[in-house]
Design a protein around this motif. Sequence first.
Motif, mmCIF file in Angstrom:
data_model
loop_
_atom_site.group_PDB
_atom_site.id
_atom_site.type_symbol
_atom_site.label_atom_id
_atom_site.label_comp_id
_atom_site.label_asym_id
_atom_site.label_seq_id
_atom_site.Cartn_x
_atom_site.Cartn_y
_atom_site.Cartn_z
ATOM 1 N N UNK A 207 0.839 -1.204 0.000
ATOM 2 C CA UNK A 207 0.000 0.000 0.000
ATOM 3 C C UNK A 207 0.873 1.254 0.000
ATOM 4 N N UNK A 208 1.911 1.266 0.823
ATOM 5 C CA UNK A 208 2.835 2.407 0.846
ATOM 6 C C UNK A 208 3.479 2.607 -0.524
ATOM 7 N N UNK A 209 3.915 1.512 -1.138
ATOM 8 C CA UNK A 209 4.564 1.604 -2.457
ATOM 9 C C UNK A 209 3.611 2.191 -3.497
ATOM 10 N N UNK A 210 2.355 1.769 -3.445
ATOM 11 C CA UNK A 210 1.373 2.255 -4.407
ATOM 12 C C UNK A 210 1.104 3.748 -4.188
ATOM 13 N N UNK A 211 0.953 4.147 -2.940
ATOM 14 C CA UNK A 211 0.644 5.544 -2.627
ATOM 15 C C UNK A 211 1.857 6.446 -2.845
ATOM 16 N N UNK A 212 3.011 6.009 -2.384
ATOM 17 C CA UNK A 212 4.207 6.859 -2.366
ATOM 18 C C UNK A 212 5.073 6.706 -3.610
ATOM 19 N N UNK A 213 4.773 5.736 -4.441
ATOM 20 C CA UNK A 213 5.511 5.522 -5.697
ATOM 21 C C UNK A 213 7.019 5.439 -5.469
ATOM 22 N N UNK A 214 7.388 4.647 -4.450
ATOM 23 C CA UNK A 214 8.805 4.404 -4.194
ATOM 24 C C UNK A 214 9.446 5.299 -3.160
ATOM 25 N N UNK A 215 8.825 6.432 -2.828
ATOM 26 C CA UNK A 215 9.377 7.314 -1.786
ATOM 27 C C UNK A 215 9.041 6.732 -0.420
ATOM 28 N N UNK A 216 9.807 7.084 0.598
ATOM 29 C CA UNK A 216 9.475 6.598 1.948
ATOM 30 C C UNK A 216 8.092 7.088 2.364
ATOM 31 N N UNK A 217 7.342 6.278 3.100
ATOM 32 C CA UNK A 217 5.983 6.688 3.483
ATOM 33 C C UNK A 217 6.005 7.866 4.455
#
Length: 179
Positions: free
Chosen positions: A18-28
């Motif tokens: 979910x973090x990867x999808x929302x943040x597109x690779x940036x730290x959450x």
Amino acid sequence: MSRLAPLEPPYAPDIQEQFDRIMRGAPPLILFRVMAGHARAWEKLRGGSLLDPGPLSLREREIVIDRTCALNGCEYEWGVHVAFFAAAAQLTDEQVRATVVGPADAPCWSSAEQALIAAVDALHRRATLSDGEFAALSAHYDDDQILEVIMLCGVYRTVSYLANGLRLPLEEKAARFPT
């Protein structure tokens, strides 16, 4: 220090996804890390469609979000949005500053943007729009866009409550309110 502890890595696989999808690779963001530690709250926050494009342009969306967060004294979320989206939304330094300290009719805004900001201001102050404010908004935006403006104001007021109420520390790379 946040009043509720944020999750620390390594994250559970579903949360990491979910973090990867929302943040597109940036730290959450800290906000996401705090909320993800509380399943019901996290699901509600994600269900609010905070990150979908919707019927407004990126510029219009960011004006609404930035102004709403500024009116709520939420430097955390305002700073995140300014840092990540202001350039892409083609907001000038003067316009970014005006989201915090300028009147709705500041000359740096187009007439459509002035109507947008006046609507945000009215919703913040009175939780409604006068007939004149609605007419001004309707002169530039269709029904779907007007609904989106109202919903964004409500969602980002809630986000402001979360960030302020939890005393989230400002993100390192986020912008700061102008002095």
